[in-house]
Write a protein that holds these residues in place. Structure first.
Motif, PDB file in Angstrom:
ATOM      1  N   ASP A  17     -16.071   9.310 -10.397  1.00  0.00           N
ATOM      2  CA  ASP A  17     -15.713   8.370  -9.497  1.00  0.00           C
ATOM      3  C   ASP A  17     -14.647   7.532 -10.043  1.00  0.00           C
ATOM      4  OD1 ASP A  17     -17.719   9.275  -7.890  1.00  0.00           O
ATOM      5  OD2 ASP A  17     -19.134   7.713  -8.167  1.00  0.00           O
ATOM      6  N   ILE A  18     -14.502   6.978 -11.368  1.00  0.00           N
ATOM      7  CA  ILE A  18     -13.489   6.263 -11.897  1.00  0.00           C
ATOM      8  C   ILE A  18     -12.245   6.946 -12.123  1.00  0.00           C
ATOM      9  CG2 ILE A  18     -12.807   5.161 -14.034  1.00  0.00           C
ATOM     10  CD1 ILE A  18     -15.604   4.322 -14.578  1.00  0.00           C
ATOM     11  N   VAL A  19     -12.220   8.291 -12.252  1.00  0.00           N
ATOM     12  CA  VAL A  19     -11.065   9.135 -12.183  1.00  0.00           C
ATOM     13  C   VAL A  19     -10.693   9.231 -10.963  1.00  0.00           C
ATOM     14  CG1 VAL A  19     -10.487  11.547 -12.899  1.00  0.00           C
ATOM     15  CG2 VAL A  19     -11.971  10.330 -14.185  1.00  0.00           C
ATOM     16  N   GLN A  20     -11.434   9.416  -9.886  1.00  0.00           N
ATOM     17  CA  GLN A  20     -10.863   9.743  -8.613  1.00  0.00           C
ATOM     18  C   GLN A  20     -10.226   8.378  -8.137  1.00  0.00           C
ATOM     19  OE1 GLN A  20     -14.227  10.986  -6.128  1.00  0.00           O
ATOM     20  NE2 GLN A  20     -13.967  13.110  -6.841  1.00  0.00           N
ATOM     21  N   GLN A  21     -10.872   7.352  -8.431  1.00  0.00           N
ATOM     22  CA  GLN A  21     -10.120   6.017  -8.061  1.00  0.00           C
ATOM     23  C   GLN A  21      -8.892   5.867  -8.549  1.00  0.00           C
ATOM     24  OE1 GLN A  21     -12.762   2.877  -9.451  1.00  0.00           O
ATOM     25  NE2 GLN A  21     -12.775   1.826  -7.224  1.00  0.00           N
ATOM     26  N   HIS A  22      -8.608   6.137  -9.953  1.00  0.00           N
ATOM     27  CA  HIS A  22      -7.285   5.818 -10.586  1.00  0.00           C
ATOM     28  C   HIS A  22      -6.261   7.093 -10.738  1.00  0.00           C
ATOM     29  CE1 HIS A  22      -8.891   1.847 -11.408  1.00  0.00           C
ATOM     30  NE2 HIS A  22     -10.129   2.308 -11.712  1.00  0.00           N
ATOM     31  N   TYR A  23      -6.646   8.189 -10.762  1.00  0.00           N
ATOM     32  CA  TYR A  23      -5.877   9.195 -11.015  1.00  0.00           C
ATOM     33  C   TYR A  23      -4.947   9.554  -9.765  1.00  0.00           C
ATOM     34  CZ  TYR A  23      -4.245  14.244 -11.932  1.00  0.00           C
ATOM     35  OH  TYR A  23      -3.429  15.355 -11.751  1.00  0.00           O
ATOM     36  N   GLU A  24      -3.667  10.004 -10.192  1.00  0.00           N
ATOM     37  CA  GLU A  24      -2.554  10.226  -9.195  1.00  0.00           C
ATOM     38  C   GLU A  24      -1.937  11.547  -9.730  1.00  0.00           C
ATOM     39  OE1 GLU A  24       0.017   7.383  -8.048  1.00  0.00           O
ATOM     40  OE2 GLU A  24      -1.433   5.917  -7.604  1.00  0.00           O
ATOM     41  N   PRO A  25      -1.882  12.634  -8.977  1.00  0.00           N
ATOM     42  CA  PRO A  25      -1.184  13.768  -9.574  1.00  0.00           C
ATOM     43  C   PRO A  25       0.205  13.795  -9.415  1.00  0.00           C
ATOM     44  CG  PRO A  25      -2.262  14.451  -7.508  1.00  0.00           C
ATOM     45  CD  PRO A  25      -2.699  12.933  -7.860  1.00  0.00           C
ATOM     46  N   GLY A  26       0.951  13.921 -10.510  1.00  0.00           N
ATOM     47  CA  GLY A  26       2.295  14.084 -10.464  1.00  0.00           C
ATOM     48  C   GLY A  26       2.895  12.748 -11.301  1.00  0.00           C
ATOM     49  N   ASN A  27       2.006  11.460 -11.166  1.00  0.00           N
ATOM     50  CA  ASN A  27       2.591  10.280 -12.003  1.00  0.00           C
ATOM     51  C   ASN A  27       2.080  10.445 -13.308  1.00  0.00           C
ATOM     52  OD1 ASN A  27       3.016   7.895 -12.532  1.00  0.00           O
ATOM     53  ND2 ASN A  27       1.826   6.733 -10.814  1.00  0.00           N
ATOM     54  N   TYR A  28       2.862  10.268 -14.152  1.00  0.00           N
ATOM     55  CA  TYR A  28       2.351  10.422 -15.694  1.00  0.00           C
ATOM     56  C   TYR A  28       1.687   9.228 -16.021  1.00  0.00           C
ATOM     57  CZ  TYR A  28       2.530  10.298 -20.988  1.00  0.00           C
ATOM     58  OH  TYR A  28       2.175  10.329 -22.083  1.00  0.00           O
ATOM     59  N   ALA A  29       2.056   7.941 -15.500  1.00  0.00           N
ATOM     60  CA  ALA A  29       1.304   6.701 -15.879  1.00  0.00           C
ATOM     61  C   ALA A  29      -0.242   6.709 -15.489  1.00  0.00           C
ATOM     62  CB  ALA A  29       1.940   5.436 -15.280  1.00  0.00           C
ATOM     63  N   LYS A  30      -0.502   7.453 -14.512  1.00  0.00           N
ATOM     64  CA  LYS A  30      -1.932   7.806 -14.089  1.00  0.00           C
ATOM     65  C   LYS A  30      -2.353   8.917 -14.101  1.00  0.00           C
ATOM     66  CE  LYS A  30      -1.553   3.867 -10.848  1.00  0.00           C
ATOM     67  NZ  LYS A  30      -1.707   3.370  -9.658  1.00  0.00           N
ATOM     68  N   SER A  31      -2.092   9.654 -15.171  1.00  0.00           N
ATOM     69  CA  SER A  31      -2.499  11.108 -15.501  1.00  0.00           C
ATOM     70  C   SER A  31      -4.179  10.756 -15.995  1.00  0.00           C
ATOM     71  CB  SER A  31      -1.679  11.728 -16.745  1.00  0.00           C
ATOM     72  OG  SER A  31      -1.551  11.092 -17.950  1.00  0.00           O
ATOM     73  N   TYR A  32      -4.737  12.129 -16.288  1.00  0.00           N
ATOM     74  CA  TYR A  32      -6.137  11.971 -16.890  1.00  0.00           C
ATOM     75  C   TYR A  32      -6.090  11.473 -18.003  1.00  0.00           C
ATOM     76  CZ  TYR A  32      -7.588  15.290 -13.096  1.00  0.00           C
ATOM     77  OH  TYR A  32      -7.853  16.021 -11.943  1.00  0.00           O
ATOM     78  N   ARG A  33      -5.316  11.528 -19.032  1.00  0.00           N
ATOM     79  CA  ARG A  33      -5.347  10.865 -20.546  1.00  0.00           C
ATOM     80  C   ARG A  33      -5.099   9.424 -20.226  1.00  0.00           C
ATOM     81  NH1 ARG A  33      -5.453  12.626 -25.484  1.00  0.00           N
ATOM     82  NH2 ARG A  33      -5.052  15.019 -24.978  1.00  0.00           N
ATOM     83  N   LYS A  34      -4.053   8.915 -19.405  1.00  0.00           N
ATOM     84  CA  LYS A  34      -3.955   7.583 -19.346  1.00  0.00           C
ATOM     85  C   LYS A  34      -4.980   6.893 -18.572  1.00  0.00           C
ATOM     86  CE  LYS A  34       0.105   7.295 -21.322  1.00  0.00           C
ATOM     87  NZ  LYS A  34       0.338   6.546 -22.163  1.00  0.00           N
ATOM     88  N   VAL A  35      -5.887   7.444 -17.630  1.00  0.00           N
ATOM     89  CA  VAL A  35      -7.007   6.845 -16.823  1.00  0.00           C
ATOM     90  C   VAL A  35      -8.148   7.084 -17.810  1.00  0.00           C
ATOM     91  CG1 VAL A  35      -8.765   7.726 -14.926  1.00  0.00           C
ATOM     92  CG2 VAL A  35      -6.233   7.872 -14.772  1.00  0.00           C
ATOM     93  N   TRP A  36      -8.289   7.997 -18.580  1.00  0.00           N
ATOM     94  CA  TRP A  36      -9.339   8.137 -19.632  1.00  0.00           C
ATOM     95  C   TRP A  36      -9.232   7.080 -20.552  1.00  0.00           C
ATOM     96  CZ3 TRP A  36      -8.455   9.142 -24.990  1.00  0.00           C
ATOM     97  CH2 TRP A  36      -9.357   9.268 -26.031  1.00  0.00           C
ATOM     98  N   LYS A  37      -8.005   6.635 -21.107  1.00  0.00           N
ATOM     99  CA  LYS A  37      -7.657   5.645 -21.947  1.00  0.00           C
ATOM    100  C   LYS A  37      -8.089   4.327 -21.707  1.00  0.00           C
ATOM    101  CE  LYS A  37      -4.268   4.521 -25.805  1.00  0.00           C
ATOM    102  NZ  LYS A  37      -2.984   4.848 -26.174  1.00  0.00           N
ATOM    103  N   GLN A  38      -7.431   3.896 -20.179  1.00  0.00           N
ATOM    104  CA  GLN A  38      -7.477   2.653 -19.739  1.00  0.00           C
ATOM    105  C   GLN A  38      -8.634   2.165 -19.036  1.00  0.00           C
ATOM    106  OE1 GLN A  38      -3.975   2.576 -17.415  1.00  0.00           O
ATOM    107  NE2 GLN A  38      -2.731   1.600 -18.744  1.00  0.00           N
ATOM    108  N   TYR A  39      -9.468   3.324 -18.187  1.00  0.00           N
ATOM    109  CA  TYR A  39     -10.456   2.964 -17.589  1.00  0.00           C
ATOM    110  C   TYR A  39     -11.808   3.568 -17.972  1.00  0.00           C
ATOM    111  CZ  TYR A  39      -6.500   1.470 -14.266  1.00  0.00           C
ATOM    112  OH  TYR A  39      -5.645   0.889 -14.136  1.00  0.00           O
ATOM    113  N   VAL A  40     -11.933   4.850 -18.216  1.00  0.00           N
ATOM    114  CA  VAL A  40     -13.183   5.502 -18.677  1.00  0.00           C
ATOM    115  C   VAL A  40     -13.609   5.199 -20.038  1.00  0.00           C
ATOM    116  CG1 VAL A  40     -14.232   7.680 -18.942  1.00  0.00           C
ATOM    117  CG2 VAL A  40     -12.673   7.407 -16.984  1.00  0.00           C
ATOM    118  N   TYR A  41     -12.936   5.314 -21.248  1.00  0.00           N
ATOM    119  CA  TYR A  41     -13.194   5.106 -22.472  1.00  0.00           C
ATOM    120  C   TYR A  41     -13.732   3.767 -22.791  1.00  0.00           C
ATOM    121  CZ  TYR A  41     -13.556   5.291 -27.489  1.00  0.00           C
ATOM    122  OH  TYR A  41     -13.862   5.342 -28.930  1.00  0.00           O
ATOM    123  N   PRO A  42     -13.319   2.611 -22.384  1.00  0.00           N
ATOM    124  CA  PRO A  42     -13.649   1.233 -22.426  1.00  0.00           C
ATOM    125  C   PRO A  42     -15.283   1.141 -22.076  1.00  0.00           C
ATOM    126  CG  PRO A  42     -11.614   0.904 -21.925  1.00  0.00           C
ATOM    127  CD  PRO A  42     -12.019   2.378 -21.750  1.00  0.00           C
TER     128      PRO A  42
END
Length: 81
Positions: A17-42
């Motif tokens: 659910d967190i990933v679906q909220q923040h991930y945008e395909p084609g946008n490097y600033a909102k890639s899976y790795r960035k979403v993981w680092k900023q929103y999921v991992y904490p």
């Protein structure tokens, strides 16, 4: 993936659910790795590979079971007067 415990399924759903909220395909600033680092991992400390496994799990496995058929019920849902 094999059979998961109820809490693992719940965590997988919350992470997805967190990933679906923040991930945008084609946008490097909102890639899976960035979403993981900023929103999921904490919130849910897990490695990036685990996040990818959670995302790639079929939706059928994420639905929790209604109940175990072998489990006895303590109270009857339908009370007869």
């Amino acid at each position: 993936m094999g059979k998961h415990h109820k809490n693992t399924l719940r965590r997988m759903k919350l992470v997805c659910d967190i990933v679906q909220q923040h991930y945008e395909p084609g946008n490097y600033a909102k890639s899976y790795r960035k979403v993981w680092k900023q929103y999921v991992y904490p919130v849910y400390p897990c490695c990036y590979d685990t996040l990818l496994k959670y995302i790639n799990t079929p939706l059928g496995e994420l639905h929790e079971d209604a109940g175990d058929a072998k489990q006895l019920k303590l109270f009857d849902d339908e009370r007869k007067n």
